[in-house]
Write a protein that holds these residues in place. Sequence first.
Motif, PDB file in Angstrom:
ATOM      1  N   GLU A   1      14.880  20.104   7.272  1.00 34.34           N
ATOM      2  CA  GLU A   1      13.706  20.732   6.662  1.00 34.34           C
ATOM      3  C   GLU A   1      13.290  20.041   5.362  1.00 34.34           C
ATOM      4  N   ASP A   2      13.834  18.856   5.126  1.00 34.16           N
ATOM      5  CA  ASP A   2      13.594  18.162   3.862  1.00 34.16           C
ATOM      6  C   ASP A   2      12.766  16.903   4.102  1.00 34.16           C
ATOM      7  N   LEU A   3      11.927  16.553   3.126  1.00 29.87           N
ATOM      8  CA  LEU A   3      11.103  15.356   3.224  1.00 29.87           C
ATOM      9  C   LEU A   3      11.952  14.101   3.394  1.00 29.87           C
ATOM     10  N   TYR A   4      13.146  14.091   2.805  1.00 28.89           N
ATOM     11  CA  TYR A   4      14.015  12.910   2.881  1.00 28.89           C
ATOM     12  C   TYR A   4      14.371  12.577   4.326  1.00 28.89           C
ATOM     13  N   GLY A   5      14.356  13.572   5.192  1.00 33.07           N
ATOM     14  CA  GLY A   5      14.694  13.341   6.594  1.00 33.07           C
ATOM     15  C   GLY A   5      13.598  12.664   7.390  1.00 33.07           C
TER      16      GLY A   5
ATOM     17  N   PHE B   1       0.868  -1.177   0.000  1.00 33.49           N
ATOM     18  CA  PHE B   1       0.000   0.000   0.000  1.00 33.49           C
ATOM     19  C   PHE B   1       0.904   1.225   0.000  1.00 33.49           C
ATOM     20  N   VAL B   2       0.808   2.009  -1.057  1.00 29.38           N
ATOM     21  CA  VAL B   2       1.742   3.125  -1.277  1.00 29.38           C
ATOM     22  C   VAL B   2       1.017   4.458  -1.121  1.00 29.38           C
ATOM     23  N   ASN B   3       1.613   5.325  -0.310  1.00 29.38           N
ATOM     24  CA  ASN B   3       1.036   6.633  -0.054  1.00 29.38           C
ATOM     25  C   ASN B   3       2.145   7.684  -0.077  1.00 29.38           C
ATOM     26  N   THR B   4       1.777   8.951  -0.124  1.00 27.48           N
ATOM     27  CA  THR B   4       2.764  10.027  -0.069  1.00 27.48           C
ATOM     28  C   THR B   4       3.390  10.091   1.320  1.00 27.48           C
ATOM     29  N   LEU B   5       4.684  10.240   1.384  1.00 30.63           N
ATOM     30  CA  LEU B   5       5.411  10.295   2.643  1.00 30.63           C
ATOM     31  C   LEU B   5       5.207  11.639   3.324  1.00 30.63           C
ATOM     32  N   ASN B   6       4.885  11.616   4.623  1.00 37.91           N
ATOM     33  CA  ASN B   6       4.927  12.839   5.422  1.00 37.91           C
ATOM     34  C   ASN B   6       5.112  12.479   6.892  1.00 37.91           C
ATOM     35  N   LYS B   7       5.615  13.437   7.662  1.00 35.86           N
ATOM     36  CA  LYS B   7       5.997  13.186   9.056  1.00 35.86           C
ATOM     37  C   LYS B   7       4.809  12.823   9.933  1.00 35.86           C
ATOM     38  N   GLU B   8       3.635  13.350   9.631  1.00 33.16           N
ATOM     39  CA  GLU B   8       2.466  13.103  10.460  1.00 33.16           C
ATOM     40  C   GLU B   8       1.904  11.695  10.271  1.00 33.16           C
TER      41      GLU B   8
ATOM     42  N   MET C   1      26.283   3.080  15.739  1.00 30.37           N
ATOM     43  CA  MET C   1      26.371   3.361  14.312  1.00 30.37           C
ATOM     44  C   MET C   1      25.026   3.840  13.769  1.00 30.37           C
ATOM     45  N   HIS C   2      23.954   3.149  14.138  1.00 27.69           N
ATOM     46  CA  HIS C   2      22.629   3.564  13.702  1.00 27.69           C
ATOM     47  C   HIS C   2      22.280   4.940  14.255  1.00 27.69           C
ATOM     48  N   LYS C   3      22.626   5.177  15.513  1.00 27.15           N
ATOM     49  CA  LYS C   3      22.334   6.467  16.137  1.00 27.15           C
ATOM     50  C   LYS C   3      23.072   7.591  15.413  1.00 27.15           C
ATOM     51  N   ALA C   4      24.326   7.336  15.030  1.00 28.43           N
ATOM     52  CA  ALA C   4      25.103   8.355  14.311  1.00 28.43           C
ATOM     53  C   ALA C   4      24.478   8.667  12.954  1.00 28.43           C
ATOM     54  N   MET C   5      24.002   7.628  12.248  1.00 31.28           N
ATOM     55  CA  MET C   5      23.359   7.836  10.953  1.00 31.28           C
ATOM     56  C   MET C   5      22.045   8.612  11.100  1.00 31.28           C
ATOM     57  N   ILE C   6      21.290   8.284  12.144  1.00 31.48           N
ATOM     58  CA  ILE C   6      20.034   8.990  12.397  1.00 31.48           C
ATOM     59  C   ILE C   6      20.300  10.465  12.693  1.00 31.48           C
ATOM     60  N   ASP C   7      21.290  10.724  13.556  1.00 28.45           N
ATOM     61  CA  ASP C   7      21.632  12.111  13.902  1.00 28.45           C
ATOM     62  C   ASP C   7      22.113  12.880  12.684  1.00 28.45           C
ATOM     63  N   LEU C   8      22.908  12.222  11.840  1.00 30.64           N
ATOM     64  CA  LEU C   8      23.415  12.873  10.630  1.00 30.64           C
ATOM     65  C   LEU C   8      22.273  13.237   9.690  1.00 30.64           C
ATOM     66  N   ASN C   9      21.336  12.308   9.501  1.00 31.31           N
ATOM     67  CA  ASN C   9      20.183  12.579   8.640  1.00 31.31           C
ATOM     68  C   ASN C   9      19.346  13.735   9.177  1.00 31.31           C
ATOM     69  N   GLU C  10      19.191  13.780  10.492  1.00 35.22           N
ATOM     70  CA  GLU C  10      18.403  14.857  11.084  1.00 35.22           C
ATOM     71  C   GLU C  10      19.062  16.218  10.843  1.00 35.22           C
ATOM     72  N   ILE C  11      20.384  16.251  10.874  1.00 40.56           N
ATOM     73  CA  ILE C  11      21.112  17.508  10.637  1.00 40.56           C
ATOM     74  C   ILE C  11      21.057  17.889   9.158  1.00 40.56           C
ATOM     75  N   LEU C  12      21.326  16.918   8.279  1.00 40.45           N
ATOM     76  CA  LEU C  12      21.395  17.202   6.846  1.00 40.45           C
ATOM     77  C   LEU C  12      20.031  17.495   6.231  1.00 40.45           C
ATOM     78  N   TYR C  13      18.996  16.807   6.725  1.00 48.20           N
ATOM     79  CA  TYR C  13      17.687  16.912   6.073  1.00 48.20           C
ATOM     80  C   TYR C  13      16.608  17.400   7.034  1.00 48.20           C
TER      81      TYR C  13
ATOM     82  N   GLY D   1       8.672   6.990  11.922  1.00 41.69           N
ATOM     83  CA  GLY D   1       8.487   8.113  12.819  1.00 41.69           C
ATOM     84  C   GLY D   1       9.477   8.075  13.975  1.00 41.69           C
ATOM     85  N   THR D   2       9.227   8.862  14.989  1.00 45.79           N
ATOM     86  CA  THR D   2      10.095   8.932  16.163  1.00 45.79           C
ATOM     87  C   THR D   2       9.407   8.293  17.360  1.00 45.79           C
TER      88      THR D   2
END
Length: 199
Positions: free
Chosen positions: A160-164, A30-37, A146-158, A169-170
Motif C-alpha cells: 500500500e506504499d508508493l515505494y512499492g 524528465f522528472v515527474n511524480t511517481l505513481n502506479k498508473e 533472485m530478482h523474482k524473490a526481491m520483487i515478491d518481497l517488495n510487493e509484500i512489504l510495500y 510497471g507490471t
Amino acid sequence: MQQYDYTVNGISVSGVKTDQFKTIQFQCQFVNTLNKESAPKRALLAYILKVITKDYPTRKTMTLHLQELFASHLRTGVRKVGDTHIITFFVSMINQEYAINNTNILNEMFKTLRSILYNPLFEEHIFFQEKQALIDYLLEIHSDPMHKAMIDLNEILYKEDLYGTKSMGTVEAIEALTLKDVKDAYQEMVSSNKIFITW
C-alpha cells in the motif's frame, strides 16, 4: 577541468568540461511524480521515442544516421528515486577533435535528441513491437529467482506504499496499454516534467 551549473528556460544544466577523454557523454532527464498508473506508460514511451521520429521515420534511417555520426549512441532508461519517476535519454559520441570531417557531432546529436523529444512519430507497428519488447524484458527479470524473490518481497512489504511502485510497471499493466496512453504520457512529459541536462 571546469565545472558549471546554470538554468536556461527552466532547464537545469550541470556538467564538467575536460579534455581527458575521447568521448563526450550527456543525459537529459524528465522528472515527474511517481505513481502506479503513469509508470508503465512512461516506461513504454521511453522505449518508443528513441526508435523513430518524423525526421528519421524508420529504424533503418535512425540507425544509419547515428552510424554516420561516428557510431554515436543514444539509449533511454527509466527509474524511480524516492517519490519521483525519471525518464533518461543517454547520449555518447566521440570528441569533435577525433572526427575525420567537419561534421559538428555535438550539434548534430543535439538536433537528433531534439527530433526525438519534440518531433516524435507514434506508429502503431512500432508501438506493438516495443510493447512486446518491454513485456519480454519484464518476463526475463521475473524468470531470475533472485530478482523474482526481491520483487515478491517488495510487493509484500510495500503493498500500500508508493515505494512499492515499479519503475516500469507490471506485465499486466504494460499489456493493457494503448497507443493513446503513450501519446498522453508524452504530452504530460513535455508539458509539465522538470528537465535536467547533465554533462
